[in-house]
Design an enzyme around this catalytic site. Structure first.
Site, mmCIF file in Angstrom:
data_model
loop_
_atom_site.group_PDB
_atom_site.id
_atom_site.type_symbol
_atom_site.label_atom_id
_atom_site.label_comp_id
_atom_site.label_asym_id
_atom_site.label_seq_id
_atom_site.Cartn_x
_atom_site.Cartn_y
_atom_site.Cartn_z
ATOM 1 N N LYS A 177 30.361 29.454 47.390
ATOM 2 C CA LYS A 177 29.297 30.502 47.818
ATOM 3 C C LYS A 177 28.565 30.628 49.183
ATOM 4 C CE LYS A 177 30.536 33.734 45.284
ATOM 5 N NZ LYS A 177 33.013 34.565 45.151
ATOM 6 N N ASN A 221 38.477 37.571 47.892
ATOM 7 C CA ASN A 221 37.348 38.470 46.498
ATOM 8 C C ASN A 221 37.464 37.375 45.099
ATOM 9 O OD1 ASN A 221 36.238 40.685 45.067
ATOM 10 N ND2 ASN A 221 37.761 40.415 43.702
ATOM 11 N N TYR A 239 28.762 27.142 41.849
ATOM 12 C CA TYR A 239 29.135 28.961 42.534
ATOM 13 C C TYR A 239 28.564 29.211 43.230
ATOM 14 C CZ TYR A 239 29.390 34.157 42.187
ATOM 15 O OH TYR A 239 29.582 35.764 42.564
ATOM 16 N N GLY A 250 42.407 39.274 42.845
ATOM 17 C CA GLY A 250 41.249 39.554 42.964
ATOM 18 C C GLY A 250 41.483 41.313 42.463
HETATM 19 P P1 NAP Z 1 35.571 40.072 37.991
HETATM 20 O O1 NAP Z 1 36.180 41.293 38.074
HETATM 21 O O2 NAP Z 1 35.256 38.873 37.148
HETATM 22 O O3 NAP Z 1 36.539 39.390 39.297
HETATM 23 C C1 NAP Z 1 36.926 38.210 39.301
HETATM 24 C C2 NAP Z 1 38.679 38.177 40.005
HETATM 25 O O4 NAP Z 1 38.611 37.386 40.667
HETATM 26 C C3 NAP Z 1 39.613 38.550 38.356
HETATM 27 O O5 NAP Z 1 40.184 39.575 39.061
HETATM 28 C C4 NAP Z 1 40.183 37.678 38.731
HETATM 29 O O6 NAP Z 1 41.133 37.810 38.539
HETATM 30 C C5 NAP Z 1 39.800 36.845 39.958
HETATM 31 N N1 NAP Z 1 40.131 35.093 39.812
HETATM 32 C C6 NAP Z 1 39.155 34.202 38.804
HETATM 33 N N2 NAP Z 1 39.971 33.618 38.974
HETATM 34 C C7 NAP Z 1 40.743 33.232 39.361
HETATM 35 C C8 NAP Z 1 41.683 31.879 39.497
HETATM 36 N N3 NAP Z 1 41.847 30.638 39.144
HETATM 37 N N4 NAP Z 1 43.525 32.937 39.835
HETATM 38 C C9 NAP Z 1 43.062 33.726 41.243
HETATM 39 N N5 NAP Z 1 42.524 34.330 40.653
HETATM 40 C C10 NAP Z 1 40.997 34.562 39.928
HETATM 41 O O7 NAP Z 1 34.021 40.372 39.192
HETATM 42 P P2 NAP Z 1 33.291 41.041 40.554
HETATM 43 O O8 NAP Z 1 32.196 41.464 39.768
HETATM 44 O O9 NAP Z 1 34.436 41.881 40.826
HETATM 45 O O10 NAP Z 1 33.873 39.914 41.224
HETATM 46 C C11 NAP Z 1 34.801 40.259 42.530
HETATM 47 C C12 NAP Z 1 33.697 38.617 43.920
HETATM 48 O O11 NAP Z 1 32.721 39.298 43.432
HETATM 49 C C13 NAP Z 1 34.049 37.579 42.568
HETATM 50 O O12 NAP Z 1 34.414 36.917 44.082
HETATM 51 C C14 NAP Z 1 31.832 37.411 42.790
HETATM 52 O O13 NAP Z 1 31.848 35.673 42.964
HETATM 53 C C15 NAP Z 1 31.656 38.317 43.742
HETATM 54 N N6 NAP Z 1 30.021 38.310 43.669
HETATM 55 C C16 NAP Z 1 30.150 39.329 42.353
HETATM 56 C C17 NAP Z 1 28.923 39.733 42.193
HETATM 57 C C18 NAP Z 1 28.489 40.634 41.028
HETATM 58 O O14 NAP Z 1 27.099 41.594 41.123
HETATM 59 N N7 NAP Z 1 28.881 41.404 40.461
HETATM 60 C C19 NAP Z 1 27.486 39.969 43.056
HETATM 61 C C20 NAP Z 1 28.024 38.994 44.119
HETATM 62 C C21 NAP Z 1 29.267 38.172 44.243
HETATM 63 P P3 NAP Z 1 42.538 38.364 36.856
HETATM 64 O O15 NAP Z 1 40.855 39.302 35.852
HETATM 65 O O16 NAP Z 1 43.368 38.767 37.005
HETATM 66 O O17 NAP Z 1 42.128 36.934 35.981
#
Ligand code: NAP
Length: 242
Positions: free
Chosen positions: A154, A85, A150, A11
């Site tokens: 996690k 990630n 979710y 990701g």
């Molecule tokens: P994001 O931009 O939506 O990132 C999610 C990433 O996961 C995207 O790059 C997406 O790739 C990839 N992904 C989703 N489904 C997939 C699949 N089936 N196969 C391959 N790749 C897949 O959001 P983010 O906030 O940066 O999140 C990154 C990580 O941090 C995630 O694990 C999320 O749960 C965690 N997190 C985020 C927050 C927050 O507040 N933002 C808080 C706690 C944890 P594509 O776009 O190329 O499809």
């Protein structure tokens, strides 16, 4: 094949993943930018980080992960750091959530497990060294209404970190989780204003975190941390993190 260490970030084209790619590139890694649907963003980041290479795969598909491993073997021949990630969430109440929605969240977690297994088998075990960093979440510790699958995934990811670190004992392969709180990315942009206000009220620092603040910790665990293993580092501004 080059001697430059390689970090694979799943990701990696968006949000926290993209920040990790930039930060690890600044630390001297060649970056494997994994993406699924964000092709355009991946291309932009590849242009920004000239030594990097892109790999596309849906982590819900084990065959796609097998293909990804082959591509990395050909492109770089090594993975020194794996940042798991990629993550997926569906917001829906328990009573209306469908099995397909559940599977769309859980299958990415299975992909994290399978990709880690294959990276260990093909690259890290052979060298006897490596770093695996799993991006989990504060909600795996606190729970969150409307996010049952979710939060299960996690919480499970943090258990995966602990079990795998123990299973790999005796080697210089360290496994840790970084659990972000409320971080300013596209994932949180989608939340309704009242939900955001409610969450902000629970953060002692009174603001959302940035993707760079998460990436800083990932970089530390990837390069300098030598005695942190099987644990969860919370990056959440003091929000309850378990
Ligand atoms: P994001 O931009 O939506 O990132 C999610 C990433 O996961 C995207 O790059 C997406 O790739 C990839 N992904 C989703 N489904 C997939 C699949 N089936 N196969 C391959 N790749 C897949 O959001 P983010 O906030 O940066 O999140 C990154 C990580 O941090 C995630 O694990 C999320 O749960 C965690 N997190 C985020 C927050 C927050 O507040 N933002 C808080 C706690 C944890 P594509 O776009 O190329 O499809």
């Amino acid at each position: 094949m080059s001697d430059q260490p390689v970090a694979l970030v799943t990701g990696g084209a968006t949000g926290i993943g993209a920040a990790c790619c930039r930060r690890l590139a600044a630390e001297g890694f060649r970056i494997g930018i994994h993406y699924r649907s964000s092709e355009e963003k991946a291309q932009k980041l590849l242009a920004e980080l000239p030594e990097s290479f892109g790999v596309r795969a849906d982590l819900a598909e084990p065959e796609a992960i097998d293909g990804l491993i082959k591509e990395i073997k050909a492109a770089a021949g090594r993975v020194d750091v794996l940042v798991n990630n990629a993550g997926f969430n569906v917001n829906a109440p328990m009573l209306t959530m469908t099995v397909a929605q559940y599977d769309s969240v859980a299958s990415v977690a299975r992909g994290t497990w399978y990709l880690s297994k294959m990276v260990l088998r093909r690259f890290m075990m052979r060298k006897g060294t490596g770093r695996i960093i799993n991006i989990s979440s504060v909600v795996g510790h606190t729970g969150n209404p409307g996010q049952v699958p979710y939060t299960m995934v996690k919480a499970g990811l943090d258990a995966f970190t602990k079990s795998l670190a123990q299973e790999l004992s005796g080697r210089d392969i360290l496994v840790n989780s970084v659990a972000p709180g409320f971080i300013d990315t596209e994932m949180t942009e989608e939340l309704p204003e009242e939900v955001k206000e409610n969450i902000l009220g629970k953060i002692p620092q009174g603001r959302m975190g940035t993707a760079d603040e998460v990436a800083d910790v990932v970089a530390y665990l990837s390069t300098r941390a030598s005695y942190i293993n099987g644990t969860v580092v919370h990056v959440n501004g003091g929000m309850y993190g378990g």
